[in-house]
Design an enzyme around this catalytic site. Structure first.
Site, PDB file in Angstrom:
ATOM      1  N   ASP A  11      -0.426  -6.239  -3.671  1.00 57.46           N
ATOM      2  CA  ASP A  11      -1.841  -5.919  -3.459  1.00 57.46           C
ATOM      3  C   ASP A  11      -2.311  -5.090  -4.646  1.00 57.46           C
ATOM      4  O   ASP A  11      -1.533  -4.827  -5.576  1.00 57.46           O
ATOM      5  CB  ASP A  11      -2.046  -5.189  -2.117  1.00 57.46           C
ATOM      6  CG  ASP A  11      -3.411  -5.526  -1.519  1.00 57.46           C
ATOM      7  OD1 ASP A  11      -4.428  -5.265  -2.187  1.00 57.46           O
ATOM      8  OD2 ASP A  11      -3.469  -6.072  -0.399  1.00 57.46           O
TER       9      ASP A  11
ATOM     10  N   CYS B 136     -14.108 -19.241 -16.548  1.00 57.53           N
ATOM     11  CA  CYS B 136     -14.336 -19.748 -15.184  1.00 57.53           C
ATOM     12  C   CYS B 136     -15.552 -20.673 -15.172  1.00 57.53           C
ATOM     13  O   CYS B 136     -15.533 -21.739 -14.544  1.00 57.53           O
ATOM     14  CB  CYS B 136     -14.551 -18.592 -14.197  1.00 57.53           C
ATOM     15  SG  CYS B 136     -13.043 -17.660 -13.867  1.00 57.53           S
TER      16      CYS B 136
ATOM     17  N   TRP C 267      -1.640  -2.943   8.408  1.00 58.48           N
ATOM     18  CA  TRP C 267      -2.056  -2.677   7.025  1.00 58.48           C
ATOM     19  C   TRP C 267      -1.666  -1.259   6.652  1.00 58.48           C
ATOM     20  O   TRP C 267      -1.762  -0.342   7.473  1.00 58.48           O
ATOM     21  CB  TRP C 267      -3.564  -2.926   6.885  1.00 58.48           C
ATOM     22  CG  TRP C 267      -3.885  -4.372   7.102  1.00 58.48           C
ATOM     23  CD1 TRP C 267      -4.404  -4.946   8.229  1.00 58.48           C
ATOM     24  CD2 TRP C 267      -3.641  -5.448   6.181  1.00 58.48           C
ATOM     25  NE1 TRP C 267      -4.495  -6.311   8.056  1.00 58.48           N
ATOM     26  CE2 TRP C 267      -4.050  -6.638   6.816  1.00 58.48           C
ATOM     27  CE3 TRP C 267      -3.127  -5.512   4.886  1.00 58.48           C
ATOM     28  CZ2 TRP C 267      -3.947  -7.888   6.193  1.00 58.48           C
ATOM     29  CZ3 TRP C 267      -3.035  -6.753   4.266  1.00 58.48           C
ATOM     30  CH2 TRP C 267      -3.445  -7.924   4.921  1.00 58.48           C
TER      31      TRP C 267
ATOM     32  N   HIS D 281      -7.130  -8.940  -4.526  1.00 58.32           N
ATOM     33  CA  HIS D 281      -6.020  -8.038  -4.172  1.00 58.32           C
ATOM     34  C   HIS D 281      -4.857  -8.186  -5.150  1.00 58.32           C
ATOM     35  O   HIS D 281      -3.694  -8.153  -4.750  1.00 58.32           O
ATOM     36  CB  HIS D 281      -5.549  -8.317  -2.733  1.00 58.32           C
ATOM     37  CG  HIS D 281      -6.533  -7.850  -1.690  1.00 58.32           C
ATOM     38  ND1 HIS D 281      -6.640  -6.534  -1.304  1.00 58.32           N
ATOM     39  CD2 HIS D 281      -7.468  -8.520  -0.967  1.00 58.32           C
ATOM     40  CE1 HIS D 281      -7.586  -6.412  -0.383  1.00 58.32           C
ATOM     41  NE2 HIS D 281      -8.110  -7.603  -0.173  1.00 58.32           N
TER      42      HIS D 281
ATOM     43  N   TRP E 180      -8.688 -13.817  11.326  1.00 54.11           N
ATOM     44  CA  TRP E 180      -8.488 -12.370  11.223  1.00 54.11           C
ATOM     45  C   TRP E 180      -9.778 -11.574  11.310  1.00 54.11           C
ATOM     46  O   TRP E 180      -9.822 -10.531  11.946  1.00 54.11           O
ATOM     47  CB  TRP E 180      -7.724 -12.023   9.930  1.00 54.11           C
ATOM     48  CG  TRP E 180      -8.417 -12.429   8.656  1.00 54.11           C
ATOM     49  CD1 TRP E 180      -8.473 -13.691   8.133  1.00 54.11           C
ATOM     50  CD2 TRP E 180      -9.152 -11.589   7.768  1.00 54.11           C
ATOM     51  NE1 TRP E 180      -9.200 -13.672   6.966  1.00 54.11           N
ATOM     52  CE2 TRP E 180      -9.620 -12.398   6.711  1.00 54.11           C
ATOM     53  CE3 TRP E 180      -9.446 -10.222   7.744  1.00 54.11           C
ATOM     54  CZ2 TRP E 180     -10.386 -11.892   5.658  1.00 54.11           C
ATOM     55  CZ3 TRP E 180     -10.185  -9.708   6.701  1.00 54.11           C
ATOM     56  CH2 TRP E 180     -10.655 -10.543   5.664  1.00 54.11           C
TER      57      TRP E 180
ATOM     58  N   ARG F 200       0.835  -1.214   0.000  1.00 56.37           N
ATOM     59  CA  ARG F 200       0.000   0.000   0.000  1.00 56.37           C
ATOM     60  C   ARG F 200       0.867   1.259   0.000  1.00 56.37           C
ATOM     61  O   ARG F 200       0.587   2.219  -0.697  1.00 56.37           O
ATOM     62  CB  ARG F 200      -0.934  -0.007   1.199  1.00 56.37           C
ATOM     63  CG  ARG F 200      -2.300  -0.624   0.945  1.00 56.37           C
ATOM     64  CD  ARG F 200      -2.243  -2.042   0.362  1.00 56.37           C
ATOM     65  NE  ARG F 200      -3.572  -2.594   0.159  1.00 56.37           N
ATOM     66  CZ  ARG F 200      -4.228  -3.306   1.079  1.00 56.37           C
ATOM     67  NH1 ARG F 200      -3.648  -3.606   2.225  1.00 56.37           N
ATOM     68  NH2 ARG F 200      -5.451  -3.736   0.832  1.00 56.37           N
TER      69      ARG F 200
ATOM     70  N   ASP G 266      -7.847 -13.532   0.774  1.00 55.86           N
ATOM     71  CA  ASP G 266      -8.917 -12.771   1.434  1.00 55.86           C
ATOM     72  C   ASP G 266      -9.689 -11.937   0.432  1.00 55.86           C
ATOM     73  O   ASP G 266      -9.210 -11.622  -0.649  1.00 55.86           O
ATOM     74  CB  ASP G 266      -8.307 -11.837   2.491  1.00 55.86           C
ATOM     75  CG  ASP G 266      -7.263 -10.897   1.894  1.00 55.86           C
ATOM     76  OD1 ASP G 266      -6.432 -11.376   1.096  1.00 55.86           O
ATOM     77  OD2 ASP G 266      -7.277  -9.694   2.199  1.00 55.86           O
ATOM     78  N   GLU G 267     -10.885 -11.571   0.839  1.00 56.73           N
ATOM     79  CA  GLU G 267     -11.688 -10.539   0.180  1.00 56.73           C
ATOM     80  C   GLU G 267     -11.654 -10.655  -1.348  1.00 56.73           C
ATOM     81  O   GLU G 267     -11.173  -9.757  -2.032  1.00 56.73           O
ATOM     82  CB  GLU G 267     -11.182  -9.152   0.601  1.00 56.73           C
ATOM     83  CG  GLU G 267     -11.318  -8.922   2.095  1.00 56.73           C
ATOM     84  CD  GLU G 267     -10.796  -7.562   2.542  1.00 56.73           C
ATOM     85  OE1 GLU G 267     -11.380  -6.996   3.463  1.00 56.73           O
ATOM     86  OE2 GLU G 267      -9.792  -7.073   1.989  1.00 56.73           O
TER      87      GLU G 267
ATOM     88  N   CYS H  38      -8.069 -14.759 -13.169  1.00 54.23           N
ATOM     89  CA  CYS H  38      -9.017 -15.680 -13.787  1.00 54.23           C
ATOM     90  C   CYS H  38      -8.674 -17.121 -13.385  1.00 54.23           C
ATOM     91  O   CYS H  38      -7.559 -17.586 -13.619  1.00 54.23           O
ATOM     92  CB  CYS H  38      -8.977 -15.528 -15.305  1.00 54.23           C
ATOM     93  SG  CYS H  38     -10.080 -16.680 -16.139  1.00 54.23           S
TER      94      CYS H  38
HETATM   95  C1  TNX Z   1      -8.760  -6.026   5.391  1.00 57.22           C
HETATM   96  S1  TNX Z   1      -7.232  -8.134   6.886  1.00 57.22           S
HETATM   97  C2  TNX Z   1      -7.763  -6.555   4.597  1.00 57.22           C
HETATM   98  C3  TNX Z   1      -6.694  -5.675   4.088  1.00 57.22           C
HETATM   99  C4  TNX Z   1      -6.909  -4.239   4.511  1.00 57.22           C
HETATM  100  C5  TNX Z   1      -7.373  -4.177   5.937  1.00 57.22           C
HETATM  101  C6  TNX Z   1      -7.552  -2.784   6.464  1.00 57.22           C
HETATM  102  C7  TNX Z   1      -7.218  -8.693   5.427  1.00 57.22           C
HETATM  103  C8  TNX Z   1      -6.846 -10.090   5.247  1.00 57.22           C
HETATM  104  N1  TNX Z   1      -7.592  -7.892   4.404  1.00 57.22           N
HETATM  105  O1  TNX Z   1      -6.599  -5.798   2.700  1.00 57.22           O
HETATM  106  O2  TNX Z   1      -5.703  -3.555   4.343  1.00 57.22           O
HETATM  107  O3  TNX Z   1      -8.614  -4.853   6.041  1.00 57.22           O
HETATM  108  O4  TNX Z   1      -7.739  -2.797   7.850  1.00 57.22           O
END
Ligand code: TNX
Length: 529
Positions: A195, A333, A465, A258, A387, A166, A320-321, A289
């Site tokens: 990221d 896919c 982060w 990410h 987390w 970041r 994550d995410e 992909c």
């Molecule tokens: C969630 S914690 C994320 C990060 C962000 C963070 C900000 C995690 C595995 N993923 O990509 O930077 O929140 O607090």
């Protein structure tokens, strides 16, 4: 500058010190048996460091520098048999419990630090260093009261994560950070190297990852370009620097979400549209992909290079995410899902993780993942990270059922990007929960579970982060003193720790951080009754 400094000294003086031998040892040791002040050890020009086993030159060097710094005395190192007096002995012995355990004995004749391994001896030296810091006043200290300390960590994995993706962090700054981590017996620096906002490690086969992926036009509309990456040669240097301090660098390449910086460099990596390196925080829908075989080949090459570069046995794959919208719309896919008989995109996520893990397994590495409860399967050898806020007990239990080890980095206690106090740095706080020092201190990585239900927890991690961490001063400020609390959660048993003792023990160490030029938040609230 005078004002906060004066306030801080007043604050320190307003707290009574306990007078215990371990009054400024953080993390709290397992057992301390104080001896008599008079029966203590005097540092004199005759003092010697004696390594009683080969292979301890690096630890002896650390001790020599430390003794000079704290006592003002330059003492020589010799290797050989123990001396009758005036020696600091470094001894390797199998009678020490725990790979990182040590015994530190101070009496009128000698100081002896015994470890099962060089790491244990290193931690004994760090404890000796804290004893020599004394009451925080800053004077050189040439006498130590007699004491015997027997110590070993509760967990073998005690980590902090930095996020140069970041905001890029210059190598020299990471070194300064490592020096401070080592003092509190952390043994892992987890580097979040990729990221959406930047790719930070040189990959020889794919130069655009850094040529394109390490640069972004601006950050949150500031119109200032941002860039930076580590060459593999620089990373090697950092790995060696950390290893001397018994810290292992665990790399992370976050997939399949990410990953915008990689997609910006090689647009065919994603399902739908090309994108630029992201300039704002948040979660992107542009994933790698999962239906394109070339993506797996590309990442196999990337991981091949990184598995050779990083000696650590663990490799973090993020995970994550990753919103599934684009996988739902992507022909490739969907075709792969049909061929595999999957009816949910989450199954494709498991498939993706398994493919990535095949490369790690080939290199003898263990995958780490930010655990998501909706992913049906993780590779069997996975170490999970707990987390998400409020979900740690569930992740601990699920990991136990799956037979996976778990590392606790819970949002409630261990997110060092969250402000330490309400209103602190409002310009960068988009509604993050406040996480004061005391809250971090309350963290029990075992969540009070019965012994057998927490046996698979291998450690703790604080995550810094980097969306709002623009330089090392801010990184230090967000880290300290909370890292002292987290260090204690990772090292000390619950029976051995307590807030009242901690808040006193930490104070001389904060003075020492100040003398080292390390920024930290003064925890004024600790004087509140
Ligand atoms: C969630 S914690 C994320 C990060 C962000 C963070 C900000 C995690 C595995 N993923 O990509 O930077 O929140 O607090």
């Amino acid at each position: 500058m005078i004002k906060p400094f004066a306030l801080f000294l007043l604050f320190i003086l307003s707290l009574p010190f306990s007078g215990m031998a371990d009054r400024n040892i953080v993390p709290a040791p397992l057992q301390t048996v104080p001896g008599k002040e008079k029966a203590g050890f005097n540092f004199t020009p005759a003092t010697r460091i004696v390594t009683v086993a080969p292979g301890l030159a690096s630890e002896a060097g650390e001790l020599q520098r430390m003794v000079l710094h704290r006592t003002g005395m330059e003492i020589p190192v010799t290797e050989g048999k123990p001396l009758k007096k005036a020696a600091i002995h470094l001894v390797l012995s199998d009678d020490i419990e725990g790979e990182e355990g040590y015994r530190l004995e101070v009496d009128a004749k000698n100081i002896t630090i015994t470890g099962k391994t060089a790491a244990g001896i290193y931690y004994g030296i760090q404890t000796l260093d804290q004893l020599l810091i004394g009451d925080g006043g800053g004077d050189l200290k040439q006498h130590l009261a007699a004491v015997k300390i027997v110590d070993r960590p509760r967990f073998g994995y005690r980590a902090i994560m930095l996020d140069p993706a970041r905001h890029f962090i210059p190598l020299e700054d990471i070194k300064r950070y490592i020096v401070q981590m080592a003092k509190f017996k952390f043994n892992v620096l987890h580097l979040h190297l990729s990221d959406d906002q930047g790719w930070r490690i040189e990959i020889k086969k794919y130069p655009l990852l850094t040529e394109v992926g390490s640069k972004r036009k601006e950050t949150d509309g500031d119109r200032k370009p941002h860039e930076g990456f580590y060459t593999q040669a620089q990373m090697k240097e950092l790995i060696a620097y950390a290893a001397e301090r018994h810290i292992e660098i665990v790399p992370e390449i976050d997939v399949p979400g990410h990953s915008v910086s990689a997609i910006a460099a090689y647009p065919w990596l994603t399902c739908l549209n090309p994108v630029e390196v992201r300039t704002t925080a948040g979660v992107s829908k542009d994933l790698l992909c999962a239906g394109n075989e070339k993506v797996y080949e590309f990442y196999a090459d990337v991981l091949d290079e990184l598995c050779v570069l990083f000696p650590a046995s663990k490799f973090h794959l993020g995970g994550d995410e990753a919103p599934l919208d684009h996988w739902k719309q992507c022909e490739k896919c969907q075709a792969l899902m049909k061929a595999k008989g999957f009816d949910r995109e989450q199954q494709l996520m498991s498939y993706f993780f398994n493919r990535m893990n095949e490369v790690l397994v080939k290199h003898g590495k263990t995958p780490l993942f930010w655990y998501e409860l909706d992913v049906p399967d993780y590779p069997a050898n996975t170490v999970t990270y707990a987390w998400r806020w409020g979900l740690t007990p569930q992740v601990i239990e699920r990991s136990r059922e799956l037979g996976c080890k778990v590392i606790c980095a819970p949002g409630e206690y261990a997110y060092f990007d969250y402000p330490q106090w309400a209103g602190d740095f409002p310009e960068v706080n988009w509604g993050m929960p406040v996480t004061p020092l005391r809250k971090v201190y309350e963290f029990d990585p075992g969540y009070g579970l019965p012994r057998e239900q927490q046996a698979h927890i291998i450690g703790v991690e604080a995550t810094l982060w980097g969306e709002c961490i623009k330089n090392m001063d801010r990184a230090f400020y967000m880290t300290f003193p909370r890292a002292l609390a987290l260090a204690e959660a990772g090292w000390s048993t619950m029976e051995n720790r307590g807030w009242d003792s901690f808040r006193q023990r930490m104070l001389p160490l904060l003075c020492d951080l100040m003398r080292d030029g390390v920024n930290f938040r003064v925890p004024y609230e600790c004087v509140e009754k």
